[in-house]
Design an enzyme around this catalytic site. Structure first.
Site, mmCIF file in Angstrom:
data_model
loop_
_atom_site.group_PDB
_atom_site.id
_atom_site.type_symbol
_atom_site.label_atom_id
_atom_site.label_comp_id
_atom_site.label_asym_id
_atom_site.label_seq_id
_atom_site.Cartn_x
_atom_site.Cartn_y
_atom_site.Cartn_z
ATOM 1 N N HIS A 3 -62.800 0.355 68.980
ATOM 2 C CA HIS A 3 -62.140 1.567 68.559
ATOM 3 C C HIS A 3 -60.418 1.103 68.553
ATOM 4 O O HIS A 3 -59.964 0.376 69.248
ATOM 5 C CB HIS A 3 -62.297 2.757 69.847
ATOM 6 C CG HIS A 3 -61.871 3.980 69.358
ATOM 7 N ND1 HIS A 3 -60.594 4.299 69.338
ATOM 8 C CD2 HIS A 3 -62.505 5.278 68.997
ATOM 9 C CE1 HIS A 3 -60.475 5.799 68.981
ATOM 10 N NE2 HIS A 3 -61.796 6.110 68.917
ATOM 11 N N HIS A 4 -59.974 2.087 67.669
ATOM 12 C CA HIS A 4 -58.433 1.899 67.552
ATOM 13 C C HIS A 4 -57.633 1.964 68.939
ATOM 14 O O HIS A 4 -56.575 1.248 68.952
ATOM 15 C CB HIS A 4 -57.786 2.841 66.596
ATOM 16 C CG HIS A 4 -58.088 2.486 65.349
ATOM 17 N ND1 HIS A 4 -59.268 3.075 64.646
ATOM 18 C CD2 HIS A 4 -57.292 1.875 64.201
ATOM 19 C CE1 HIS A 4 -59.123 2.691 63.326
ATOM 20 N NE2 HIS A 4 -58.085 1.983 63.077
ATOM 21 N N CYS A 5 -57.939 2.606 69.637
ATOM 22 C CA CYS A 5 -57.261 2.910 70.846
ATOM 23 C C CYS A 5 -57.259 1.720 71.916
ATOM 24 O O CYS A 5 -56.758 1.844 72.961
ATOM 25 C CB CYS A 5 -57.861 4.311 71.716
ATOM 26 S SG CYS A 5 -59.425 4.012 72.393
#
Lengths: 477, 477
Positions: free
Chosen positions: B134-136
């Site tokens: 995930h990007h986060c």
């Protein structure tokens, strides 16, 4: 345009990211695996008889009525028919992981609610077909199940590959005013049907709907007898997450029958005794086998009311069975279960059928669905959940089935679990074998193999007691 | 307990069931495939350096602040490291389908936000590692990427298999008051940081955050120059569904360089010319190549401001490039793109780097993330979407890399698409090869292969123009 039935709409509505409302199964075939394009051809030629499989659900604006079924203008068979493989050498452990993973993914609500997976690379050159179909498709599918549509009773009957495209063209998507107007009509219809849901009243026209409702009614009745509710101190029940585990074992139907013949009772009793031993082993290994602990299982059974004679057909209902997990002696365990089943048959004024051997009027996948649906419905609606697990016991055909010229050698049943119930067991007989398929919540049932091993052990100890050596099929899984 | 950065929280918040916010890649290795347990061992020994990979996101009650990262007490490596295979003979078409399917599934928010797939059975005995993160997670991961953690620069350096379990124990889950109190402090911090987001202001302490913000700023600036907005009559942009398609092709870096040397411009110009030809072919086959049609692509590029000399490091920014899809002559097409790029470098007061060959200070996966993040952020926030597609062009290492003793022979890049943008192209160079990875929306891009074929053709015609025969790597995919 066709409105979804009241019951189907309910199954759609109660689905959330934790409780998946799809029915599944895994059919294992002898090798070699067919070409994907051949399976594609077989499914394509079956589609004209499976209307629902090219329809999607469309919600009615403002929630003014039940959803409707509309043709999917973007229907793309290759989206639904998927192709994958197990890593070499194709161990059962990898198949277990795959089934668990596929069952953990919700179906896309924007498309026809089914997936069919061609799985290659099972050990010994075998391959599998895995089906995943949403519960809410049952009514429209009737007996014509997708898996059934590409199964044959004779080897080499051959799929209808190469059949030219049927002339299906998606109907126009209804929208706006028409939907709203129809929704109001639908509401009126719903109210009438709800009013008719009083126990004892048989609903027409669909015998399917009737069957399911009877099962729910039956449950309510038994629940009252048992006193319902109650708290437990075991980790068998409790909250679940969105991910699943799956495991299974297979035994010979003749072994079960031999035990029954030697020790008395029904095959159903023997099956329940083996499962009880499985849960006993699981609880022991978790250090939770407290004195007086009992697990209560919901057992959908075939009921033949006494006042009905002849061809009135089977009824599906449900019993609570207390699984005597604290009993160490296998003979005592079996006797306890047998006594309980006999008492229930007495008190319910009905004969609980021996589902493993007595195939009823229903096609097996449909029976499995009835059971599954009822369980999910009860689990997701009731505040008090009066049972800890579910045991669906369904008879399958006792002849070999084929697809694309390959014999189906195993049929693994799958039962969904729901909030409050972390483990369920599905039992299915097929061509002389009986398979126990166990579904577990991923996080809280890492030791699913302990349960499966316990079931196998439970059967072995009963065979020993009956003076038998295991025949035919060696336990697998 | 650690609070999620402002930017990461944003990526988490804008994710919905249509726009997946995971970064992905597919690394293809020579055979034989390693045992799953060996990969498990390698990943396990890398985990102590990858804190985020055992943490999950916890929301703060009442939405009083950004989410926090907490250790996952139920962390289970086998959930995240998955094992699968392609059906025999392991054709690229099956790998394409698998990548598309895996990218279509959201990551489970209740767990550490990553999956790593070991894929066996690729043709020629090859196997692959597919990453999905995930990007986060970017901020916390820093340069220490999961894929990087198990890649080596020397064959047979050997994974640290068998390293004893590290002493990681999950920290207690923060709850209640502590979270709320901290949330208020977080809010104050957020406001300060938002205030500092004025263009031109460099944000500390994280250069990553600075880079991403600069990219957004850069885009805003170029967008103003271009006039922004505008409607299009092509099916390249428009709404998307949750499912993805993926396809790719690979060419030799030397072939691109030879074209550049013969015809002028940069490798970047040659790449864009090939992509333009790809879109031209797609639009032609769809009957949409209207006069005057131009596609606008967002191209994140490396910018070195003129007033910075020496080791100040690369800056990432973004350009709009108009892809001249209506131009039939390949030389004219390349010249048009070159002119455009030169003008932009002039007007922006910066030198747009040639990313394919000039590896900057950033590790390639990180560069890919910066580009991806910025694009998604812009696509999902802006009402006017001033571009039709995205082209991320990222330099990779020009030496062979290994994992578990096997050489990585291809590195397929993946770029997410977002609402309004149905097709994106990622370009990544690795060890003398350049791979074009194309992501398409499943329903609206069934003809993704036409685009990929067009890219290959585009390069071939440029080579012909340059009097070259293709070298080294034959186009694949």
């Amino acid at each position: 345009m066709e409105r979804m039935s009241f019951l189907d709409a309910e199954f759609l509505a109660i689905e959330d990211h934790l409780a998946h409302m799809h029915i599944a199964g895994c059919n294992i075939f002898e090798g070699p695996a067919p070409a994907y394009d051949d399976v594609l051809g077989a499914v394509r030629s079956a589609l004209p008889n499976l209307r629902r499989y090219r329809q999607r659900v469309k919600d009615v604006p403002l929630g003014l009525g039940r959803p409707v079924w509309v043709d999917d203008p973007h229907f793309n068979l290759e989206y639904h028919l998927r192709h994958t493989a197990l890593p070499a050498p194709g161990a059962d452990s990898d198949l277990r992981a795959l089934v668990g993973r596929l069952m953990s993914q919700p179906l896309d609500r924007q498309r026809p609610l089914w997936e069919l997976w061609v799985v290659e690379g099972l050990e010994g050159g075998r391959w599998a077909l895995m089906t995943k179909v949403h519960h809410c498709m049952v009514d429209g599918v009737s007996g014509a199940d997708l898996a059934y549509a590409i199964l044959e009773t004779e080897r080499g009957a051959g799929p209808a590959i190469g059949v030219s495209e049927d002339d299906w063209r998606p109907s126009a998507d209804p929208a706006g005013l028409a939907l709203v107007l129809d929704a109001w009509a639908g509401l009126v219809g719903d109210s009438l049907r709800v009013a008719r849901k009083i126990p004892g009243t048989l609903i027409h026209p669909s015998r399917f709907v009737a069957g399911v409702r009877r099962l729910a009614d039956g449950l309510a009745m038994v629940g009252r007898v048992e006193g319902g509710g109650g708290t437990h101190d075991s980790s068998i029940d409790g909250s679940i997450g969105p991910h699943r585990r799956y495991d299974w074992c297979t035994v010979a139907l003749d072994d079960l029958k031999a035990v029954k013949d030697a020790l008395g009772g029904t095959v159903n009793d023997v099956v329940l005794a083996a499962i009880t031993r499985g849960f006993r082993e699981l609880l022991l290994s978790r250090g939770e086998l407290a004195d007086g602990l009992e697990l209560r299982s919901l057992v959908p059974v075939s009921m033949r009311p006494r006042d009905e004679h002849g061809g009135a057909g089977n009824r599906v209902s449900a019993l609570f069975v207390r699984l005597p997990v604290t009993v160490e002696d296998p003979a005592e365990r079996l006797a306890g279960l047998r006594r309980q089943m006999d008492e229930m048959k007495e008190s319910e004024g009905a004969e609980a059928g021996d589902l493993v051997t007595n195939a009823g009027d229903f096609a097996p996948p449909f029976l499995m669905r009835l059971a599954t649906q009822s369980v999910l419905r009860i689990m997701n609606r009731g505040r008090v959940r009066p049972f800890d697990t579910v045991t669906t016991n369904v008879p399958g055909p006792q002849i070999p089935l084929y697809s694309l010229g390959r014999e189906m050698i195993e049929w693994l049943p799958f039962v969904p679990i729901a909030q409050g119930m972390r483990i369920g067991v599905a039992i299915l007989s097929y061509n002389g074998k009986v398979t126990f398929g166990v579904t577990g919540d991923y996080d809280t049932t890492p030791d699913i193999a302990v349960l499966v091993h316990g079931i196998e052990e439970g059967l072995r100890e009963l065979q020993k007691l009956a003076g038998q050596a295991p025949q035919g099929v060696a336990p697998t899984g």
